[in-house]
Design a protein around this motif. Structure first.
Motif, PDB file in Angstrom:
ATOM      1  N   LYS A  99       0.819  -1.204   0.000  1.00 38.19           N
ATOM      2  CA  LYS A  99       0.000   0.000   0.000  1.00 38.19           C
ATOM      3  C   LYS A  99       0.857   1.260   0.000  1.00 38.19           C
ATOM      4  N   ALA A 100       2.044   1.153   0.585  1.00 41.29           N
ATOM      5  CA  ALA A 100       2.945   2.309   0.636  1.00 41.29           C
ATOM      6  C   ALA A 100       3.699   2.519  -0.670  1.00 41.29           C
ATOM      7  N   GLY A 101       3.587   1.544  -1.595  1.00 39.33           N
ATOM      8  CA  GLY A 101       4.229   1.714  -2.891  1.00 39.33           C
ATOM      9  C   GLY A 101       5.348   0.741  -3.189  1.00 39.33           C
ATOM     10  N   ASP A 102       5.645  -0.168  -2.274  1.00 37.81           N
ATOM     11  CA  ASP A 102       6.633  -1.188  -2.582  1.00 37.81           C
ATOM     12  C   ASP A 102       5.958  -2.288  -3.404  1.00 37.81           C
ATOM     13  N   GLY A 103       6.710  -3.293  -3.758  1.00 38.43           N
ATOM     14  CA  GLY A 103       6.189  -4.357  -4.604  1.00 38.43           C
ATOM     15  C   GLY A 103       6.882  -4.363  -5.947  1.00 38.43           C
ATOM     16  N   ARG A 104       6.278  -5.034  -6.905  1.00 37.59           N
ATOM     17  CA  ARG A 104       6.880  -5.190  -8.235  1.00 37.59           C
ATOM     18  C   ARG A 104       6.046  -4.483  -9.286  1.00 37.59           C
ATOM     19  N   ARG A 290       1.675   5.475  -8.977  1.00 45.10           N
ATOM     20  CA  ARG A 290       2.702   6.500  -8.774  1.00 45.10           C
ATOM     21  C   ARG A 290       3.590   6.620  -9.998  1.00 45.10           C
ATOM     22  N   ALA A 291       3.886   5.500 -10.661  1.00 44.80           N
ATOM     23  CA  ALA A 291       4.711   5.541 -11.871  1.00 44.80           C
ATOM     24  C   ALA A 291       4.041   6.361 -12.963  1.00 44.80           C
ATOM     25  N   VAL A 292       2.722   6.242 -13.092  1.00 45.14           N
ATOM     26  CA  VAL A 292       1.995   7.048 -14.079  1.00 45.14           C
ATOM     27  C   VAL A 292       2.130   8.526 -13.738  1.00 45.14           C
ATOM     28  N   GLU A 293       1.952   8.859 -12.469  1.00 45.17           N
ATOM     29  CA  GLU A 293       2.066  10.261 -12.051  1.00 45.17           C
ATOM     30  C   GLU A 293       3.454  10.817 -12.365  1.00 45.17           C
TER      31      GLU A 293
END
Length: 309
Positions: A99-104, A290-293
């Protein structure tokens, strides 16, 4: 395993196991309740529910100041219970990090975006989410497919069940050797019959060459390559000029090369359009969102400079 036993064990809840572990660590129901922030009666109720589920007592309660002790059944339950609690804690931590933005995140890209836009996107993602796992794949197929990708950059809009965000217009400019053309803008008719090196006829290239032809300019293509550096090496060698989009020119640092000149075209050609795509109807991860932003921010910061004269 007996079906009845399995049915009862399925009634065990994590809060029951957490209460049991706290009692075993603290030695009393009262201290366990204080540690967990519960009343002692609540802890007792949770242990009672646990004992009903496993079919027997999990603590011996000697009373008085003596600490409670695990029964043999309780030792078995606690051993497996701690494993379940650790896995639940790991799951909660993983969910929080997701939820904080980690992951793949898996991103499809192509040469110009890889050189100019993506480095800033990757850097900013890593600054914000240092634990994220970014996977990139670079292809320039004639009919790209998103497949399992979270995001896909492409110079044009894709058909099908996809959503998109236009990032920027990427104008076409002429790159030529020093002295090949007079300084300043070059009329399109000057390219008619002129030797040219060019990309293969994929992606936006056919549209660009058709626009040239409609303007009466039919250059003589003497070499095709999908590698920008290769094309520019041939321009430096005098094999021909190249009509390339600004992102490709910027990514190869052509403005700093004294052997090359960048010319605007008159009239200008329709620009290449750069889009970011993702599957319609799929819930995006916070990292993909976030990557789109960031991609939109980076594209807004890019502004094709005036051609060098």
């Amino acid at each position: 395993m007996d079906v009845t036993t399995l049915e009862h064990v399925n009634d065990v809840e994590l809060r029951h196991l957490a209460a049991m572990a706290a009692i075993a660590d603290e030695g009393s129901f009262g201290r366990a309740a204080a540690r967990l922030g519960y009343t002692q009666s609540t802890v007792s109720q949770q242990i009672a529910a646990l004992e009903r589920a496993v079919g027997g007592p999990v603590f011996d309660r000697p009373g008085g100041p003596k600490p409670v002790r695990l029964t043999p059944l309780g030792a078995v339950v606690l051993d497996h219970g701690r494993e379940l609690l650790a896995k639940a804690e790991a799951l909660a931590d993983a969910v929080d990090r997701f939820k904080a933005g980690d992951g793949r995140i898996d991103i499809g890209t192509f040469q110009s975006v890889s050189n100019v836009i993506l480095p800033s996107v990757v850097r900013r993602l890593r600054e914000k989410h240092p634990g994220c796992d970014i996977r990139l794949s670079e292809e320039e197929p004639e009919q790209p497919q998103i497949g399992d990708l979270d995001l896909l950059f492409y110079d044009g809009r894709l058909d099908g069940d996809v959503e998109h965000r236009k990032l920027l217009d990427d104008p076409y400019l002429l790159v030529a050797g020093v002295g090949t053309f007079p300084e300043g803008p070059v009329p399109l008719e000057r390219l008619d019959g002129a030797p040219m090196v060019a990309w293969p006829l994929t992606c936006d290239q056919p549209l660009m060459e058709q626009a040239l032809a409609r303007s009466g300019a039919r250059p003589q293509v003497v070499f095709r390559s999908a590698v920008n550096d290769t094309l520019l090496s041939m321009v430096r060698a005098g094999l021909g000029s190249a009509v390339l989009p600004w992102l490709a020119i910027h990514g190869a640092d052509v403005p700093s090369d004294d052997r090359l000149r960048i010319h605007e075209l008159r009239p200008s050609l329709p620009p290449r359009e750069i889009y970011l795509h993702w599957q319609a109807g799929r819930t995006q991860s916070p990292l993909a969102g976030r990557a789109v932003e960031i991609a939109v921010e980076v594209a807004a910061e890019l502004a094709p400079p005036q051609a060098r004269t």
